[in-house]
Structures are given as C-alpha cells and as structure tokens.
Design an enzyme around this catalytic site. Sequence first.
Site, mmCIF file in Angstrom:
data_model
loop_
_atom_site.group_PDB
_atom_site.id
_atom_site.type_symbol
_atom_site.label_atom_id
_atom_site.label_comp_id
_atom_site.label_asym_id
_atom_site.label_seq_id
_atom_site.Cartn_x
_atom_site.Cartn_y
_atom_site.Cartn_z
ATOM 1 C CE LYS A 157 -5.556 10.155 -6.648
ATOM 2 N NZ LYS A 157 -5.513 9.306 -7.865
ATOM 3 C CD GLU A 201 -7.831 19.634 -5.108
ATOM 4 O OE1 GLU A 201 -7.856 20.106 -3.946
ATOM 5 O OE2 GLU A 201 -6.862 19.021 -5.572
ATOM 6 C CB SER A 230 -1.075 3.601 -9.525
ATOM 7 O OG SER A 230 -1.593 3.851 -10.819
#
Length: 407
Positions: free
Chosen positions: A95, A117, A384
């Site tokens: 991310k 959010e 990931s």
Amino acid sequence: MATNIFNCPLPDEKGYFGEYGGAFIPPELQTIMDEITASYEEIRQDPEFLEELADLYQHYVGRPSPIFHAKHLSEKYGADIYLKREDLNHTGAHKINHCLGEALLAKKMGKKKIIAETGAGQHGVALATAAALVGLECDIYMGEVDMAKEHPNVVRMHILGANVIPATHGRRTLKEAVDTAFENYLKDPVTQLYAIGSVVGPHPFPRMVRDFQSIVGVEAREQFQLMTGKLPDNLVACVGGGSNAMGLFTAFIDDESVAMHGVEPAGRSLDIPGENAATITLGKPGVMHGFKSYMLQDENGEPQEVYSVASGLDYPSVGPQHAYLKDLGRVNYGSINDKEAIDAFFELSREEGIIPAIESAHAVAYALKLAQEPDVGTILVNLSGRGDKDIDFVVENYGKDYGIPQD
Ligand SMILES: *Cc1c(COP(=O)(O)O)cnc(C)c1O
C-alpha cells in the site's frame, strides 16, 4: 525511472476500461475529479516528479523488493514457486507504493491535508506514514467498532501524527467510515485530497493507483528473467479492490505466454450471500462508490454485506480493470476460503520462515493448488504484505489446530 511505468493504453479519457469504470458522481465532485485528473496527467510526465518518486521507492520504501525462490514449497508441491516480497516494504505491504504517489500529488496540487477511510487500519497507517514524510496533515476516518478491534493500528496512526476520526453511526464499521469521510470531504474538497486505497472509485483513481503500483510488475519482470532466463508461466495475486494484483499484472499484460490468476476470498461459504467477498466469481455488473464494475448486491440493489477472514479483502466491488480483464478472459479469477488461507499462512511460515498477511495467504494457497496440476511451469506469487498484524487473531482463533500452546 528505468521504464516509464505510466503509459498503459487504458483507460480512455473518461476512465473506461471497456464498459467498466467511469465516474458516477455529483457534478460538484466532477469538477474536483477533473482537477485531480489534470494534475495527474501533468505529474506523470514530469521528470522531476518521477525522479522524486523513484528516489523514495528506493531509499524510503526499500525498493526493489526481492524475488525469493521458495524451494521447500516448490519441492513439496511440484512446481517452482517464487515470491515477490512486497512484505519487505517499509510499513510491511504494497500500500505504501500508491500512498506515496497520492501524497506527492496532493502536495503538488497545493493541498494541505490528505484524508481517507480505513477498515482494518492498513490503508490508514500507510497514508499516515506518507503524510508524515511529505509534510501534510492527515485525517483518517474509521468505524468505532473497527477502532476497538484494530487498536494497534489506531495507535500507530496517532504516533505518526494523524487524526483518527471515529464513525459513530449505524454498524460503525467500514461503510460508515466511507460515509463520514465523504461527507467531510464534500465540505472542503479544495484544501483536502481524498486518497482512495485501491484501484477503485471514480476516474482517475483506478488508473492512478494502478500506475503507482505497477512498479511491482516492472521490477518483477526484469528480476525474474535475470534469475531464470525466462518470464514466469503464471502470476498469482489476491484481489480485494485489486491494487496489488494490477501492480503485478500490468507489466505482463502483453506477454501472452504468462497466465494470470486473481484470487478472491471465498470466506466461510460461496453458497451463502454475506459469507464471502468473491465479487468477480459471484457478482454482476453494477454501479457503486462512483464507478461501474462487478459487484455483490443484495435484493434491493444495495451493496451486499461481505465477509472474509482477511479484512483487506472484504469489499463488495472490485477495480473496473479487473472486470474488463475478466470479460476478456485475460485473467483467471478463482477463490480460496478461510480455511485454505489459514493453512497456507502456516505452511509458508513453517516451510520458508515467512509469516504472510492473511490477504497474501489467499494467493499462496491458490499457488499451492496450482502447483499440483500437471505441467504448470513456474509460478510467481505477489506476497502483498507481512503477517505481523494478524498473529494475535490467528493464534486466538486457529492456534490450537496448528499445535500452538494455549494459555
Ligand atoms: C489491503 C491489502 C490487500 C488488498 O488490497 P488490494 O487493493 O486488492 O491489493 C492485500 N494484501 C494486503 C497485505 C493488504 O494490506
């Protein structure tokens, strides 16, 4: 940057991948999205911006992330399995790749604050990190229930200097956090930038987030050829919104010999609505959260309640480019249930000494199944994220079955 990673032919100028994508938003928001699109068009061709981002990827995130040949799993399951180690990035997942891009964009646009959010808090922590580094204020909206459940991530965001704003209505989880964040964004879209956390939302976010993530595949394509002399035969990635998968797939889309597999969460059951989040497997095309894609709907056409043991995968829609690739048949979409994911979580930990995020364990589980099929060739899995965030949950709920002493 060695390769210009920002020159994919799709989407078109309105943000469509075939019939999917676009921007289904109120007119006042369209003006703002147009500004973001224009700024993004500028920076993606600006050598200074690209240099700055490449420098942060290398010296801050720790890129390139290595590819690791998982020899024990390869021997045990019958095909050569490789892992692209996004778990080794600063903050422990992929991310940070798009959060840095979005934070730099916000700074260039003269925004003061970046907001988002968060559900489990992973996007919130990555964005708070990027905001601290780039020098922006950061507001993260989070359901009150999630804040209690994911307390360590709330503490991380506070330490990083972000404000965590509770959503206190309704079920007090992700959906309410989105509502609250959106409401506040509309009050002041000029000084704030809403940083979407995956390849979803209205144009230009599916494209922009994909572009920032595509460094994963650009590196992997070169690394894999250096290691083995060939391209991988298979790519495997888990799909929540779909950003880590698009990050790996994009550089290989024109390589016809490379099969691609997206892995959705089958949760507790594919047969019971609300007990999975297998959007492409079970969903239908529709419009939600400002874009058109496959989605899981209830009988009223509202977003279906979804569930997965991996909180990063439980989203009732999916990035529009995945919907497009599904219809084209370019990517195979399959699913892995909770049990299989937890098995793979322990299998990777015990065979290779790598504790994966439960999200990533879905991709590993799929790869282990694929490896047992005849003549599959090599398999490159996008790992990931790392599993530190999941260890307490896993031990509490599944530890006994895997021989972990209970106190
Ligand atoms: C958030 C997250 C995902 C799911 O998001 P995508 O946009 O589908 O990549 C997968 N793995 C990890 C470790 C995550 O934190």
